[in-house]
Motif scaffolding. Structure first.
Motif, PDB file in Angstrom:
ATOM      1  N   ARG A   1      -6.177  13.203  -2.866  1.00 12.50           N
ATOM      2  CA  ARG A   1      -5.276  13.908  -1.956  1.00 12.50           C
ATOM      3  C   ARG A   1      -5.979  14.370  -0.684  1.00 12.50           C
ATOM      4  NH1 ARG A   1      -0.892  12.357  -1.432  1.00 12.50           N
ATOM      5  NH2 ARG A   1      -0.771  14.045   0.061  1.00 12.50           N
TER       6      ARG A   1
ATOM      7  N   LYS B   1      -4.125  11.891  11.316  1.00 16.22           N
ATOM      8  CA  LYS B   1      -3.315  12.949  10.711  1.00 16.22           C
ATOM      9  C   LYS B   1      -3.559  12.960   9.216  1.00 16.22           C
ATOM     10  CE  LYS B   1       1.419  14.697  10.362  1.00 16.22           C
ATOM     11  NZ  LYS B   1       1.463  14.846   8.902  1.00 16.22           N
TER      12      LYS B   1
ATOM     13  N   SER C   1       1.025   3.960  -3.021  1.00 18.57           N
ATOM     14  CA  SER C   1       0.322   5.212  -2.722  1.00 18.57           C
ATOM     15  C   SER C   1       0.889   6.427  -3.442  1.00 18.57           C
ATOM     16  CB  SER C   1       0.327   5.460  -1.212  1.00 18.57           C
ATOM     17  OG  SER C   1       1.626   5.802  -0.767  1.00 18.57           O
ATOM     18  N   THR C   2       2.162   6.388  -3.781  1.00 18.71           N
ATOM     19  CA  THR C   2       2.719   7.559  -4.451  1.00 18.71           C
ATOM     20  C   THR C   2       2.842   7.348  -5.960  1.00 18.71           C
ATOM     21  OG1 THR C   2       4.895   6.731  -3.866  1.00 18.71           O
ATOM     22  CG2 THR C   2       4.000   8.463  -2.478  1.00 18.71           C
TER      23      THR C   2
ATOM     24  N   GLU D   1       5.095   5.402   5.057  1.00 13.32           N
ATOM     25  CA  GLU D   1       4.758   6.782   4.691  1.00 13.32           C
ATOM     26  C   GLU D   1       3.825   6.815   3.496  1.00 13.32           C
ATOM     27  OE1 GLU D   1       8.694   8.485   4.261  1.00 13.32           O
ATOM     28  OE2 GLU D   1       8.772   8.980   6.383  1.00 13.32           O
ATOM     29  N   PRO D   2       2.617   6.231   3.636  1.00  9.58           N
ATOM     30  CA  PRO D   2       1.698   6.244   2.514  1.00  9.58           C
ATOM     31  C   PRO D   2       1.322   7.682   2.156  1.00  9.58           C
ATOM     32  CG  PRO D   2       0.568   5.552   4.508  1.00  9.58           C
ATOM     33  CD  PRO D   2       2.025   5.628   4.831  1.00  9.58           C
ATOM     34  N   PHE D   3       1.237   7.952   0.889  1.00  9.49           N
ATOM     35  CA  PHE D   3       0.839   9.263   0.372  1.00  9.49           C
ATOM     36  C   PHE D   3       1.718  10.390   0.919  1.00  9.49           C
ATOM     37  CE2 PHE D   3      -2.746   6.437   0.180  1.00  9.49           C
ATOM     38  CZ  PHE D   3      -3.242   6.650  -1.096  1.00  9.49           C
ATOM     39  N   GLN D   4       2.945  10.034   1.269  1.00  7.89           N
ATOM     40  CA  GLN D   4       3.866  11.019   1.852  1.00  7.89           C
ATOM     41  C   GLN D   4       3.293  11.730   3.058  1.00  7.89           C
ATOM     42  OE1 GLN D   4       5.653  13.454  -1.179  1.00  7.89           O
ATOM     43  NE2 GLN D   4       6.866  11.755  -1.919  1.00  7.89           N
ATOM     44  N   GLU D   5       2.472  11.025   3.840  1.00  8.02           N
ATOM     45  CA  GLU D   5       2.038  11.552   5.134  1.00  8.02           C
ATOM     46  C   GLU D   5       3.193  11.305   6.096  1.00  8.02           C
ATOM     47  OE1 GLU D   5      -0.528  13.151   6.236  1.00  8.02           O
ATOM     48  OE2 GLU D   5      -1.994  12.996   4.616  1.00  8.02           O
TER      49      GLU D   5
ATOM     50  N   ILE E   1      -3.577   9.183   7.824  1.00 12.52           N
ATOM     51  CA  ILE E   1      -2.934   8.089   8.559  1.00 12.52           C
ATOM     52  C   ILE E   1      -3.422   8.112  10.003  1.00 12.52           C
ATOM     53  CG2 ILE E   1      -0.858   7.875   7.144  1.00 12.52           C
ATOM     54  CD1 ILE E   1       0.649   9.540   9.251  1.00 12.52           C
TER      55      ILE E   1
ATOM     56  N   VAL F   1       0.842  -1.201   0.000  1.00 12.15           N
ATOM     57  CA  VAL F   1       0.000   0.000   0.000  1.00 12.15           C
ATOM     58  C   VAL F   1       0.875   1.247   0.000  1.00 12.15           C
ATOM     59  CG1 VAL F   1      -1.697   1.312   1.332  1.00 12.15           C
ATOM     60  CG2 VAL F   1      -1.926  -1.163   1.105  1.00 12.15           C
ATOM     61  N   THR F   2       1.919   1.209   0.822  1.00  9.46           N
ATOM     62  CA  THR F   2       2.827   2.355   0.886  1.00  9.46           C
ATOM     63  C   THR F   2       3.483   2.601  -0.470  1.00  9.46           C
ATOM     64  OG1 THR F   2       3.273   1.843   3.187  1.00  9.46           O
ATOM     65  CG2 THR F   2       4.831   3.282   2.085  1.00  9.46           C
TER      66      THR F   2
END
Lengths: 418, 298
Positions: free
Chosen positions: A397, A340, A103-104, B163-167, A402, A99-100
């Motif tokens: 976005r 967050k 995600s980008t 750090e999913p989605f750069q959170e 998280i 997933v990580t």
């Protein structure tokens, strides 16, 4: 140059590392040192084919066990494109890493062994790609050399893939390519062994930037969302009493003169200036890191959200979200965590577990009482103070967050507002 | 826009720098005077303008730096108007905290760790910004943007935060600290292209110059008082440049006539060699850098 972010997923023996090695090798994108390493390992093993997988094995533990544990980032470029590959392990234990990694990225490559066809993991990989709403999924049916480049076998698997896609969600753009990473068929070079395949090679598919352009367009057309990361005050020369709000545009566009509202304070104002270093801009677009200043002196601090007056997000104190659990410590109804999302934080309680999903058969368990590592669950969440998220489906976005465990400070889950 | 990808990378780095400034009480930017830290300085300037850069810079000085780099460092700090803290490996040696390596391959690179950890404690820094890039080396490829280190500065890949989605989650316990890497996704080519685009100045050792050198194991090393010269070494002179600039004792030179950023960029890309190939200390073993990182090295 166009920047393209890709994620790769495959099971332990699907030949994912070999595929990445092949992609770089045939694109002439390996360094001399990497080429030498491949040569050396090929000789050590006495193998007929190149040991292309060695370039992605990073950590000592991974080399010892011959598997990928953590997300690795690989960079290469061709004449027209720069690629970042997030390479993640495929095994169920590493769902969080997948997933990580994904995600980008915009494109996800899912590897399938032509001898084995779809496995439990293939379902999970596609389920996650769909959950994350990837722009494009490319199924690579690998090891075609081991099934004698048989067209019928490929069609059989393609049918399985299409069935899976229609079950999980066909609102996603996908391609299916028969390849052999080991021999180099249809990765960068067109295969001489599979004349029956008239489609594009993997490399050609990755170079199609149509999806990227659509993606950007879509991002710009969405509602404007801007998280204030920091407030800058300065009195330096040329900036008497300057007050600006620094942050990155999550989605949409904003222009000087636009009417805005700040949340949660619900104050209205007008955009006076948009700055990026010494430049003054007329417009800021999704992805831009800028500083916004307003015509009115209003109270804004880190965590405030700026939206256009006519496109306000809903105020949420309770909502449903899909969570992917990423921590060894489990959670249950009543668990208290920190949400967050960008610069916004709020205390949160898991109010209800609606159901958990078994990604291998898509069955929903409505009696789930705990959330364990790598579980994918639908939950109802209650917050101590309001947040302003959109549905993930409508706005990636501003639809994601998280969860942090206040006891350990670990990032324990990623959530998608539904 | 020709450098659309650089614009995207710059946006990402600025976002990370601002998160660091917002989430931590006392950040510091580790500045070596090398090209990556010069790009970091530029990005910090852009991220916080028109405000001042809200943290100090720190250099862990091995004492074996190129004099050209130190001179350049001091000039740039003045221009940027930031405070520079310098801590010396020599002091750690004098205090008997570390042992100087001996022999032909003696280097102070690994010794920096102790001096760095002491400085973190001395100033109570809770985050150190570094210019490490994931394309540099295979264990770096697995590094997060926020990398949490324990009291001993140790890196444990199993405890890395997703750090999913750069959170970015910068919450830490007392005693822990974070290494933050805003240019994680930049490649060496991106760095040079950015230096060209922004018109940034670099220390002169990055460009072709005449220099006295020591030829050893087929590599060219700068001649200096810090190098333990042995009988088999050959002393030569040549027109060279350095592709990475670390200690004089462990950075290899290239024969080159490239005397501008444009020429260097072109020559590097055409060579197909990786830049870490010029770091002699990484060649000690297959996991040299990973081992040093676990011990708290940057």
């Amino acid at each position: 140059m166009e920047l393209v972010r890709i994620s790769t997923a495959g099971s332990v023996d699907d030949g994912k590392s070999t595929l990445i090695g092949r992609l770089l090798f045939d694109n002439n994108a390996l360094t001399k040192e990497q080429e030498e390493l491949i040569d050396q390992k090929t000789r050590e093993k006495g193998a007929d084919d190149l040991e292309l997988s060695v370039i992605t094995d990073g950590l000592v533990a991974e080399r010892e066990q011959g598997i990928t544990i953590d997300v690795a980032h690989i960079y290469f470029s061709t004449d027209t494109h720069k690629f970042i590959i997030a390479d993640s392990p495929g095994h169920v234990e590493y769902t969080r890493n997948m997933v990580t990694g994904a995600s980008t990225a915009e494109t996800s490559i899912i590897l399938i062994d032509s001898r084995k066809g779809l496995l439990e993991q293939s379902f999970r990989h596609f389920y996650i790609s769909h959950l994350l709403r990837m722009e494009k999924v490319i199924f690579c049916v690998n090891k075609m050399d081991l099934v004698d480049y048989d067209e019928d076998r490929f069609i059989e698997i393609a049918v399985q893939i299409k069935e899976m896609v229609s079950k999980i969600g066909d609102d996603i753009d996908f391609d299916i390519v028969p390849i052999s990473s080991l021999k180099g068929d249809n990765v960068v070079h067109k295969s001489g062994q599979m004349s029956w395949y008239g489609g594009k090679t993997l490399n050609e598919l990755l170079h199609l930037n149509k999806s990227k352009i659509n993606l950007n367009k879509a991002k710009y057309e969405q509602s404007f969302r801007f998280d204030v990361q920091q407030v800058y005050h300065t009195h330096r020369e040329g900036f008497q009493d300057f007050r600006g709000f620094a942050g990155r545009v999550k989605s949409g566009t904003l222009s000087v003169g636009d009417k805005i509202i700040t949340l949660p304070s619900k104050k209205e104002s007008t955009v006076k200036e948009i700055r990026r270093f010494t430049d003054q801009l007329n417009t800021a677009n999704a992805g831009d890191s800028v500083i916004i200043s307003l015509t009115d002196e209003i109270d804004i601090s880190r965590g405030s959200l700026i939206a256009k007056l006519n496109e306000q997000p809903e105020e949420l104190k309770e909502f449903d979200a899909t969570l992917v659990w990423m921590d060894d410590n489990s959670a249950r109804v009543g668990s208290k965590l920190i949400l967050k999302a960008g610069a916004t934080e709020s205390l949160l309680k898991i109010q209800k577990i609606n159901y958990s999903v078994d990604t291998s058969n898509l069955e929903k368990d409505e009696n789930a009482s705990t959330i364990e590592l790598n579980d994918i669950v639908s939950t109802n969440l209650k917050l101590s103070k309001p947040v302003y998220l959109d549905n993930y489906e409508d706005n990636k976005r501003n639809g994601v967050f998280i969860l942090i465990d206040p006891q350990t400070n670990s990032t324990v889950a990623v959530g998608f507002k539904s | 826009m020709e450098n659309r990808h650089l614009y995207e990378l710059e946006n990402e780095s600025i976002y990370i720098l601002r998160e660091v400034a917002a989430q931590f009480k006392k950040p510091v930017l580790l500045f070596s005077g090398g090209k990556d830290s010069i790009v970091m300085a530029r990005l910090a300037q852009k991220a916080f303008y028109p405000s001042k850069i809200p943290f100090s810079f720190m250099h862990i000085d091995t004492g074996h730096n190129f004099p050209e780099t130190i001179e350049f460092r001091d000039k740039l700090m003045k221009e940027l108007g930031v405070d520079l803290i310098v801590r010396y490996v020599q002091d750690s040696i004098n205090e008997n905290k570390v042992q100087e390596e001996t022999g032909k391959y003696a280097s102070r690179n690994a010794l920096q760790t102790v001096t760095l950890l002491d400085a973190i404690e001395e100033f109570s820094f809770d985050v150190c910004l570094g210019g490490a890039r994931r394309d540099e080396e295979k264990s770096r490829a697995k590094e997060r943007i926020f990398s949490v280190r324990d009291d001993f500065g140790q890196w444990d890949y199993k405890k890395q935060r997703p750090e999913p989605f750069q959170e970015l989650n910068g919450k830490i316990q007392f005693g822990e600290n974070v290494r933050a890497f805003p240019i994680s996704n930049w490649t060496e080519e991106d760095i040079w292209t950015y230096i060209l685009q922004e018109g940034l100045e670099l220390p002169s050792v990055y460009f072709a110059h005449k220099r006295k050198l020591v030829k050893r194991d087929g590599a060219l090393i700068a001649h200096s008082d810090y190098l333990n010269i042995v009988d088999t070494d050959e002393i030569v002179e040549g027109l060279v440049r350095f592709r990475t600039v670390g200690d004089m004792t462990c950075t290899a030179a290239f024969l080159s006539e490239a005397d501008t950023v444009k020429k260097v960029l072109h020559e590097n890309m055409a060579s197909k060699h990786s830049e870490r190939g010029a770091r002699i200390d990484d060649k000690r073993s297959e996991s040299a850098l990973e081992d040093r990182k676990k011990g708290g090295y940057f």
